[in-house]
Design a protein around this motif. Sequence first.
Motif, PDB file in Angstrom:
ATOM      1  N   GLN A 106       6.580 -16.345  13.692  1.00  0.00           N
ATOM      2  CA  GLN A 106       7.175 -16.525  12.093  1.00  0.00           C
ATOM      3  C   GLN A 106       8.244 -15.274  11.499  1.00  0.00           C
ATOM      4  O   GLN A 106       9.407 -15.772  10.641  1.00  0.00           O
ATOM      5  CB  GLN A 106       6.198 -16.642  11.338  1.00  0.00           C
ATOM      6  N   LEU A 107       8.164 -13.806  12.151  1.00  0.00           N
ATOM      7  CA  LEU A 107       8.812 -13.035  12.042  1.00  0.00           C
ATOM      8  C   LEU A 107       9.895 -13.286  12.665  1.00  0.00           C
ATOM      9  O   LEU A 107      11.029 -13.308  11.149  1.00  0.00           O
ATOM     10  CB  LEU A 107       8.554 -12.165  12.882  1.00  0.00           C
ATOM     11  N   GLU A 147       8.831  -3.295  10.798  1.00  0.00           N
ATOM     12  CA  GLU A 147       9.606  -4.040  11.681  1.00  0.00           C
ATOM     13  C   GLU A 147      10.760  -3.803  11.857  1.00  0.00           C
ATOM     14  O   GLU A 147      12.329  -3.217  12.228  1.00  0.00           O
ATOM     15  CB  GLU A 147       9.414  -4.797  12.814  1.00  0.00           C
ATOM     16  N   HIS A 148      11.172  -3.690  10.696  1.00  0.00           N
ATOM     17  CA  HIS A 148      12.795  -3.322  10.359  1.00  0.00           C
ATOM     18  C   HIS A 148      13.326  -2.746   8.925  1.00  0.00           C
ATOM     19  O   HIS A 148      13.648  -2.914   7.570  1.00  0.00           O
ATOM     20  CB  HIS A 148      13.258  -4.445   9.318  1.00  0.00           C
ATOM     21  N   LEU A 149      12.305  -1.144   8.946  1.00  0.00           N
ATOM     22  CA  LEU A 149      12.240  -0.997   7.583  1.00  0.00           C
ATOM     23  C   LEU A 149      13.340  -0.013   6.988  1.00  0.00           C
ATOM     24  O   LEU A 149      13.531   0.375   5.794  1.00  0.00           O
ATOM     25  CB  LEU A 149      11.054   0.568   7.698  1.00  0.00           C
ATOM     26  N   VAL A 187       6.063   0.175  -0.545  1.00  0.00           N
ATOM     27  CA  VAL A 187       6.062   1.526   0.303  1.00  0.00           C
ATOM     28  C   VAL A 187       4.696   2.078   0.733  1.00  0.00           C
ATOM     29  O   VAL A 187       4.557   2.441   2.471  1.00  0.00           O
ATOM     30  CB  VAL A 187       6.967   2.201  -0.331  1.00  0.00           C
ATOM     31  N   TYR A 188       4.289   2.205   0.242  1.00  0.00           N
ATOM     32  CA  TYR A 188       2.894   3.409   0.774  1.00  0.00           C
ATOM     33  C   TYR A 188       2.521   2.090   2.193  1.00  0.00           C
ATOM     34  O   TYR A 188       1.653   2.820   2.525  1.00  0.00           O
ATOM     35  CB  TYR A 188       1.739   3.001  -0.438  1.00  0.00           C
ATOM     36  N   THR A 189       2.055   0.862   1.959  1.00  0.00           N
ATOM     37  CA  THR A 189       1.584  -0.068   2.846  1.00  0.00           C
ATOM     38  C   THR A 189       2.398  -0.004   4.030  1.00  0.00           C
ATOM     39  O   THR A 189       1.538   0.557   5.228  1.00  0.00           O
ATOM     40  CB  THR A 189       1.487  -1.709   2.240  1.00  0.00           C
ATOM     41  N   ALA A 190       3.803  -0.370   3.852  1.00  0.00           N
ATOM     42  CA  ALA A 190       4.634   0.127   4.870  1.00  0.00           C
ATOM     43  C   ALA A 190       4.554   1.403   5.448  1.00  0.00           C
ATOM     44  O   ALA A 190       5.220   1.499   6.943  1.00  0.00           O
ATOM     45  CB  ALA A 190       6.083  -0.875   4.823  1.00  0.00           C
ATOM     46  N   ALA A 191       4.988   2.600   4.952  1.00  0.00           N
ATOM     47  CA  ALA A 191       5.092   3.855   5.563  1.00  0.00           C
ATOM     48  C   ALA A 191       3.658   4.905   5.969  1.00  0.00           C
ATOM     49  O   ALA A 191       3.571   5.054   7.176  1.00  0.00           O
ATOM     50  CB  ALA A 191       5.699   4.054   4.146  1.00  0.00           C
ATOM     51  N   ALA A 192       2.621   3.920   5.378  1.00  0.00           N
ATOM     52  CA  ALA A 192       1.334   4.554   5.417  1.00  0.00           C
ATOM     53  C   ALA A 192      -0.179   3.948   5.601  1.00  0.00           C
ATOM     54  O   ALA A 192      -1.122   4.080   6.693  1.00  0.00           O
ATOM     55  CB  ALA A 192       1.154   5.873   4.234  1.00  0.00           C
ATOM     56  N   GLY A 193       0.343   2.792   6.020  1.00  0.00           N
ATOM     57  CA  GLY A 193      -0.827   1.590   5.540  1.00  0.00           C
ATOM     58  C   GLY A 193      -1.884   1.751   4.655  1.00  0.00           C
ATOM     59  O   GLY A 193      -3.168   1.367   5.214  1.00  0.00           O
TER      60      GLY A 193
END
Length: 580
Positions: A62-63, A100-102, A186-192
Amino acid sequence: MAERPYDVLPGDHGNRIRVNTHGSYILRIPRLNRGTAFTHAERVELGLEGLLPERVTPLEGQLHRAYTRFLRAGSPIEKFAYLQGLRDRNTVLFYRLLSEHLDELMPIVYTPTIGEAIQEFSLWYQQVNGVFLSIDAPERIEASLRATGKSADDVDLLIVTDSEGILGIGDQGVGGILICIGKKSVYTAAAGLDPDRMVPVVLDVGTNNLSLLNDDLYLGLRHARVRGERYDAFVADFVAAAQKVFPHAMVHWEDFGADNAHRILETYRDEICTFNDDVQGTAAVVAAAIMAGVSANGERLRDQRFVISGAGTAGIGVADLLVDLLRQEGLSEEQARGLFWATTSRGLVTDDPTKRFRDFQRRYERSSVEVAAWDVEDPGRIGLSDVVANVHPTVLIGTSGQPGSFTEAIVTDMAAHVEHPLIFPLSNPTTLAEATPAHLLEWTQGRARIATGSPFAPVTLDGVTYDVAQANNALVFPGLGLGVAVSRATRVTDGMIAAAAQAVASLVQYRKEGQSLLPSVRDLRRVSATVAIAVARQAEADGVAETPLTDPVEQVFDRMWQPVYPELLYGKRRVAPEQD
């Protein structure tokens, strides 16, 4: 309260979910939906038989499909629209793609592309997962927050804007909700931070943007922006309701106008857990770059002379944090502030009572006696070139939004007195930058150490390739939010902001000429974890942490949500996956 369609169970990074619903409705819930990745066993158990193509596609497949679709989208705004739709369909797949493509996707889901999306909000509108609060109906604030279906313990963060100072494009009315959604991503992608535990909020107080008021499609309040006592009362009503409904959530203020940003932060910072990214986040990342540059020069912070061009929300925020850091080096507050010269559109901030400087700027005013001895072009307005010529700064910070204002004459004058000048043209987007890195390096023969607000490509000069540091707030605010959530801090202290800046600076070891002064956005997870640990420890040291820190490293990493399909429990039974 009616039973929720699912419950995230504690532990395991939030990746165990009890499913409380059945059938096709599951496919319409982004946190549950995994589309063709549902195994045949899961489809039987959840009532999805016949609702999906027969072939099961694992997340990796899917990715690949999602990334291919992203690449095929034409313009940046079309890529934004595709990603927005993906986020609203499948939470895990969206954040896996983003993580994965931040470095490639960040400019799409956040600045600069999100600025165009905000301007087109009413035209491109589709369902938005946020809260819209109207100043014309303050009595509905609490009910609106409760309509999210979240309980007091379900929310770590409220991301709030009134849309007056959006990026470099100003007043955007109700469309500002998208900047909050971008920050959430960004909060989620960067810091989980778990995306379910954040709520974007727009305070619709009207708009002074005439193009919006005259647009038949505009979705916000159709009257001028409300100010004064009624505005303050509305903000107070929101804060009170937020504390009642979500008492453990940090309030993140985003893109307020300069006067309101500082005033609101000062009003509530000692009452609630609150943070302003434009003031404190910008300050922390710029301070980190300055500390890295000063270290690369083999100097101390207290030996610098700082000129700030554009003494608004961001510029004064940087100065305030640097004063705190200078005090840690042993200076008094008065001595520390004596190292700063701030300019506005009215010229150098001085104690001249005839000049209309803002209150938060006046704490950096210079004495009329001091400047009377200067050789200046126009005594009635002491400009940036006059300040640089008379002060010989070691650090030049641009937050003015005036493109090209760091002229060759100003830069060469500065470089004539400093071996490695620290020059930071921070205004966004790139079209508003005070100077380009290529020009700065050319004018200083490669001696300038640079950080910018927008991303710039590396510059090669005389055989040396210079990686340009981007002073991106994403290096700070995600980790700060995570640290606050882990420690359950009741306040965001000055010490916590300083700790965040020092944590970012600690990750830079300047070993060769041309090296970036800041970590790369490609390394955001490591940066955010480092910042979160430092912030949580400082929260405990400052006495504002409600959760004991028995093992900060483990506690931070345990709290970081991972974009993988969760284990599902249906009723009391685990939905067993099958091998395909």
